[in-house]
Enzyme design. Structure first.
Site, mmCIF file in Angstrom:
data_model
loop_
_atom_site.group_PDB
_atom_site.id
_atom_site.type_symbol
_atom_site.label_atom_id
_atom_site.label_comp_id
_atom_site.label_asym_id
_atom_site.label_seq_id
_atom_site.Cartn_x
_atom_site.Cartn_y
_atom_site.Cartn_z
ATOM 1 N N HIS A 1 0.811 -1.217 0.000
ATOM 2 C CA HIS A 1 0.000 0.000 0.000
ATOM 3 C C HIS A 1 0.845 1.268 0.000
ATOM 4 O O HIS A 1 0.374 2.323 -0.423
ATOM 5 C CB HIS A 1 -0.958 0.013 1.197
ATOM 6 C CG HIS A 1 -2.122 -0.890 1.003
ATOM 7 N ND1 HIS A 1 -2.061 -2.226 1.290
ATOM 8 C CD2 HIS A 1 -3.362 -0.667 0.518
ATOM 9 C CE1 HIS A 1 -3.225 -2.776 1.003
ATOM 10 N NE2 HIS A 1 -4.036 -1.862 0.530
ATOM 11 N N GLY A 2 2.032 1.203 0.496
ATOM 12 C CA GLY A 2 2.839 2.416 0.488
ATOM 13 C C GLY A 2 4.134 2.266 1.239
ATOM 14 O O GLY A 2 4.305 1.357 2.062
#
Lengths: 487, 304
Positions: free
Chosen positions: A326-327
């Protein structure tokens, strides 16, 4: 190009008309149109990164064909490794380079070594995590001989760049999507109408729920130190609905748009907030990513077979990698780990597949037990979302601490109706979302009808019209991006 | 396929008609609160049909100032003439939209003997004025206004029209009531040179030869043609400011003088006529006392 813009509202009918009226005589031409339209769609954001998709597509197309001819296992492994290294290398460079440099320098500083930090001003190409996983799965499936590689380069490019799902999924498997490019598409009125309704519902979720929630969420998370406990509760709940509506809204628009062109994409969200435990939640949330990790990471690692240690290791691996996907921030890693902690007891007690049906199936209301199970699962998820949304882990813990201390300090605020006044509109809209989705929780989306009864057409049209007017009146139309574009 | 397209068209048509109808209903509700020109910044609330005025005032906030805070009553009393003010303040309206308002004014078969165009320098230079999307947010929904604007060549038209309709469902619109302010008495205590400098910088975001400058000049020139075609005499005034001349003043005057040569438009430069801060509530907006003084001393002689 964003789905919630006038640009897309013009782009879609043009492509639709060209697709069904101009290129409909030739399958190749239709696929070619999809490639061109998809590249325009993507290039609208930044044309420079088209070279990245082209390169990624070319690499996997060529590797796929080479794998077809190659029987030597060692060489096949090399080919697969090449595909993985190139795809993950691009992802790592564009998404994680600065993160690794930062942490590397910080780690050294702990030992008294101070290194010069050289970070690069890297723009994250929109959707890179999505199409990279899509091309990766193609290479792996071909290597495993589960899929015959395609010789049709246009179909393959269309599969990688298919504009409805290019930038934020669903992450399609080649086995599902690619064969659809080989078959002649026939326009189906029922599918197209259903697609249209799904787009409408997706827009409602994105423009009305997500973007309005964002206004409060941004304020509450930014100024959480000055907010009361009940306000922090609302901030967390609003974020839970923001991220759900934003992402599932995008998926609905993507799936609906694909239906207009005669394609079927996989369901990406199956009403996850009606889950009775975390295992069920993860079967219903971002299904295309969860199943991707299951098939290409969890199962190859041994899955839930083996001893307790292995189960624990594999569970943490899949959730932490999912978080990191996700990041490039420790908050996402922590969010993943927290979900692993939620999930593990169910797995170890062999209760992770207890709730595989739909909650309160065949009934209008859930029973008390189901109701509290759903509420508790939502509570756990919302706590995890706080880590997802916070700038760093310290802030998340601080937020949670302040929230609980605040609730016990001033619980009476919850029953003070004036407390809810500024949030009236968004709470009303969230209520509509919950009611509509509850009624259709066994369907693909909230506006799906199995038997479209022509006698009730006037009521259905009235409802669609009302929904569109609600979107127009309450929607936020300032070109806000979808949260998952950043992933 | 045909059935699908037909259904989509019907649905889209019904949707647009419903939205327009609802917007019209909310507009009627607000319009029934009977606004006077000096009680609102909205033009469509006050532009009626078949009306005649002596003077129409156009421009940006410096023009609107001649009606705000009941200044219009003072101006009309001093000049002994009827006025209508279509100037738009608040940084929401540029030269192209001023042209369009005047065009709509004539379209409704209204007449004015003179058009007093307050040629504030920012109207020719600002990049943000032509891009504002909230220009018509406080206007009643009129289908002919919407329809005519559809065919106007202007910047950011789509957004402006979208928010024109959408704003008719906004809380702020429902709450719109006639402004009650009688007199703007605030006075500037001293001239803040830093603020003046920053303010001028903000207002001048384009160069004199930029496309924006040229487009704005063209819109003002078209306004002259429009006024003359409707038998109105257009007069330019450069409004006063406590700091005197704006940056870009020379270019503004050069443009105005060119218009004099081309169309015989009269130009009056009042930029440096009132340098006393007591006449202003900020560095370039006259307070009520300033408006009265300016009207008496400078406007009255030229609008005889």
């Amino acid at each position: 190009m964003l789905f919630n813009t006038i640009d897309f509202a013009i782009f879609l009918p043009i492509v639709f008309i060209l697709y069904w009226f101009v290129t409909n005589k030739s399958l190749k031409l239709q696929n070619f149109l999809i490639v061109v339209a998809s590249y325009v769609f993507y290039g609208w954001w930044d044309w420079r990164f088209l070279s990245l998709i082209t390169f990624s597509s070319l690499v996997d197309f060529v590797i796929g064909l080479t794998l077809l001819k190659e029987n030597n296992l060692r060489k096949r492994k090399y080919l697969l490794a090449t595909s993985i290294i190139i795809n993950l290398g691009l992802l790592a460079f564009f998404k994680y380079f600065n993160f690794f440099i930062d942490n590397f320098v910080e780690a050294f500083s702990l030992f008294g070594k101070h290194l010069n930090k050289t970070t690069l001003n890297i723009i994250l190409p929109v959707g890179i995590s999505f199409y990279t996983f899509q091309t990766l799965s193609y290479g792996i499936d071909v290597y495993r001989k589960k899929l015959t590689p395609t010789k049709d380069i246009i179909s393959f490019f269309a599969f990688v760049s298919f504009f409805p799902q290019l930038v934020a999924g669903p992450i399609e498997r080649a086995a599902n999507l690619l064969p659809q490019f080989y078959k002649k598409r026939v326009f189906n009125l029922a599918d197209a109408s259903d697609g249209f309704r799904q787009i409408l519902w997706g827009l409602f979720k994105k423009i009305v729920i997500a973007d309005n929630s964002a206004v409060f969420v941004n304020d509450i998370f930014l100024n959480y130190a000055d907010k009361s406990g009940p306000e922090l509760v609302l901030g967390a709940v609003f974020f839970a609905f923001q991220i759900y509506s934003d992402f599932s809204g995008y998926s609905d628009i993507a799936i609906g748009t694909a239906k207009l062109f005669g394609f079927r994409l996989m369901q990406n969200f199956a009403f996850p907030y009606f889950s009775r435990d975390i295992a069920e939640f993860w079967r219903r949330w971002h299904i295309s990513l969860s199943t991707w990790f299951r098939d290409y990471l969890y199962i190859p690692l041994g899955g839930s077979k083996g001893g307790i240690k292995m189960k624990i290791r594999n569970t943490f691996a899949i959730f932490i990698v999912s978080g990191f996907w996700h990041g490039a921030n420790w908050t996402f890693v922590f969010w993943g780990a927290l979900n692993a902690i939620y999930f593990l007891p169910l797995l170890l007690l062999n209760k992770n597949r207890k709730n595989t049906d739909t909650v309160a199936q065949g009934k209008f209301f859930p029973n008390i037990k189901e109701f509290f199970q759903v509420l508790f699962t939502f509570f756990l998820t919302t706590i995890a979302w706080i880590f997802f949304r916070s700038k760093n882990i310290t802030q998340a813990f601080d937020y949670i601490k302040k929230m609980f201390v605040g609730i016990f300090k001033s619980p009476q605020i919850f029953v003070n109706h004036s407390f809810y006044a500024p949030y009236f509109n968004i709470l009303l809209m969230i209520s509509i979302l919950i009611i509509m989705e509850w009624l259709k929780r066994d369907k693909q989306h909230a506006l799906q009808f199995d038997n479209v009864d022509s006698e009730k057409r006037i009521f259905r049209w009235g409802a669609y019209l009302a929904l569109l007017i609600v979107i127009f009146i309450f929607g936020v139309f300032d070109k806000t991006e979808f949260i998952y574009f950043a992933f | 396929m045909k059935k699908f397209i037909y259904k989509v068209f019907i649905f889209a048509f019904v949707f647009f008609m419903s939205v327009f109808l609802l917007a019209k209903i909310t507009s009627i509700i607000v319009k029934n609160r009977h606004f006077k020109n000096y009680e609102t910044e909205s033009n469509l609330l006050v532009i009626n049909k078949n009306k005649s005025y002596d003077i129409l005032i156009a421009g940006i906030s410096h023009a609107r100032n001649f009606s705000r805070h009941k200044n219009q009553l003072r101006v009309e009393k001093i000049l002994n003439k009827s006025t209508i003010n279509i100037g738009q303040g608040g940084g929401i309206c540029g030269a192209e939209e001023q042209y369009f308002y005047l065009d709509y004014f004539y379209h409704k078969k209204n007449k004015t003997k003179k058009v007093l165009y307050v040629l504030s320098t920012p109207i020719l230079f600002s990049q943000s004025l032509p891009m504002a999307s909230n220009t018509f947010n406080y206007e009643t929904f009129e289908f002919d206004f919407f329809y005519r604007y559809l065919f106007v060549k202007t910047q950011n038209k789509g957004q402006r029209l979208f928010y024109y309709v959408k704003s008719k469902f906004d809380k702020k619109w429902f709450k719109l009531k006639p402004a009650k302010a009688d007199f703007k008495s605030d006075s500037l205590l001293k001239v803040d040179t830093v603020e003046v400098k920053n303010g001028q910088k903000k207002a001048f975001m384009s160069e004199k030869d930029s496309p924006i400058f040229r487009e704005n000049c063209l819109a003002v020139e078209n306004t002259i043609k429009l006024a003359q075609a409707n038998n109105s005499e257009l007069i330019f005034i450069i409004p006063p400011a406590v700091f005197g001349k704006w940056i870009g003043h020379e270019e503004t005057m050069a443009f105005a003088n060119e218009m004099t040569k081309k169309y015989g438009v009269k130009v009056y430069d009042f930029s440096e006529t009132m340098l006393d801060p007591k006449y202003y509530y900020d560095h370039h907006h006259l307070n009520s006392k300033g408006v009265s003084f300016f009207t008496e001393k400078y406007l009255k002689p030229i609008l005889k």
